[in-house]
Design an enzyme around this catalytic site. Structure first.
Site, PDB file in Angstrom:
ATOM      1  N   GLN A  78      -4.478   7.123 -14.517  1.00 56.22           N
ATOM      2  CA  GLN A  78      -5.815   6.521 -14.547  1.00 56.22           C
ATOM      3  C   GLN A  78      -6.807   7.455 -15.228  1.00 56.22           C
ATOM      4  O   GLN A  78      -7.395   8.324 -14.599  1.00 56.22           O
ATOM      5  CB  GLN A  78      -6.278   6.183 -13.126  1.00 56.22           C
ATOM      6  CG  GLN A  78      -7.551   5.383 -13.145  1.00 56.22           C
ATOM      7  CD  GLN A  78      -7.933   4.861 -11.777  1.00 56.22           C
ATOM      8  OE1 GLN A  78      -7.241   5.023 -10.790  1.00 56.22           O
ATOM      9  NE2 GLN A  78      -9.080   4.246 -11.722  1.00 56.22           N
ATOM     10  N   PHE A  79      -7.005   7.234 -16.529  1.00 54.37           N
ATOM     11  CA  PHE A  79      -7.907   8.096 -17.300  1.00 54.37           C
ATOM     12  C   PHE A  79      -9.342   8.018 -16.809  1.00 54.37           C
ATOM     13  O   PHE A  79     -10.129   8.942 -17.005  1.00 54.37           O
ATOM     14  CB  PHE A  79      -7.825   7.765 -18.793  1.00 54.37           C
ATOM     15  CG  PHE A  79      -8.497   6.490 -19.203  1.00 54.37           C
ATOM     16  CD1 PHE A  79      -9.812   6.497 -19.635  1.00 54.37           C
ATOM     17  CD2 PHE A  79      -7.818   5.276 -19.137  1.00 54.37           C
ATOM     18  CE1 PHE A  79     -10.443   5.323 -20.006  1.00 54.37           C
ATOM     19  CE2 PHE A  79      -8.435   4.104 -19.520  1.00 54.37           C
ATOM     20  CZ  PHE A  79      -9.758   4.125 -19.948  1.00 54.37           C
ATOM     21  N   THR A  80      -9.729   6.925 -16.138  1.00 57.91           N
ATOM     22  CA  THR A  80     -11.114   6.766 -15.698  1.00 57.91           C
ATOM     23  C   THR A  80     -11.504   7.768 -14.609  1.00 57.91           C
ATOM     24  O   THR A  80     -12.692   7.899 -14.298  1.00 57.91           O
ATOM     25  CB  THR A  80     -11.387   5.330 -15.202  1.00 57.91           C
ATOM     26  OG1 THR A  80     -10.527   5.033 -14.108  1.00 57.91           O
ATOM     27  CG2 THR A  80     -11.177   4.325 -16.326  1.00 57.91           C
TER      28      THR A  80
END
Length: 150
Positions: A78-80
């Site tokens: 999850q890059f966020t």
């Protein structure tokens, strides 16, 4: 590396109406990777996660680790998790590593978790739109960032 760890009674990841990862009791781990992250971050993090005493003992005290309860693991990239929100209302993801860095390190991290835990590690599908379902047990949610070791 930055992770959100949730103690779950069950969790699953669905991509295009197909369940690609599913566990029962264990840990749901959201994983964010930065450009500066290295294998040493994954080494430290996998050991820390598997040994965190966040499962209840016989007296109801969080005194057992994933290893003690023989729990399962589900990881989702999850890059966020590296969103920067200081300016304006649209988050910036400039700190999140691009796939050429994040994919190999994520895969290495999953392998380290498998080795450390002695169990299979279910995963989502890197870069896909995923639907994550979970039942947070407790609720217990812990944030760890390898940059500050907290």
């Amino acid at each position: 590396m930055r992770v959100v760890i949730q103690r779950v009674s069950k969790a699953s990841v669905t991509v295009e109406n197909e369940v690609v990862g599913k566990i029962n009791e264990g840990l749901m781990i959201l994983v964010g990777i930065e450009n500066e992250d290295k294998k040493e971050d994954a080494d430290w993090l996998s050991k820390k996660i598997c040994n965190l005493r966040i499962f209840d003992d016989e007296e109801g005290v969080m005194n057992k680790s994933l290893l003690d309860v023989k729990g399962n693991i589900l990881t989702v990239s999850q890059f966020t998790l590296h969103a920067k929100t200081k300016k304006g209302n649209r988050p910036s993801y400039i700190a999140a590593a691009k796939p050429d860095i994040s994919v190999p390190l994520y895969e290495y991290f999953v392998e380290k978790l498998k080795n450390e835990s002695g169990t299979n590690v279910a995963t989502g599908k890197f870069g896909a739109h995923m639907e994550v379902a979970l039942v947070n047990d407790g609720p217990v949610t812990i944030l760890i960032d390898t940059k500050n070791k907290e």
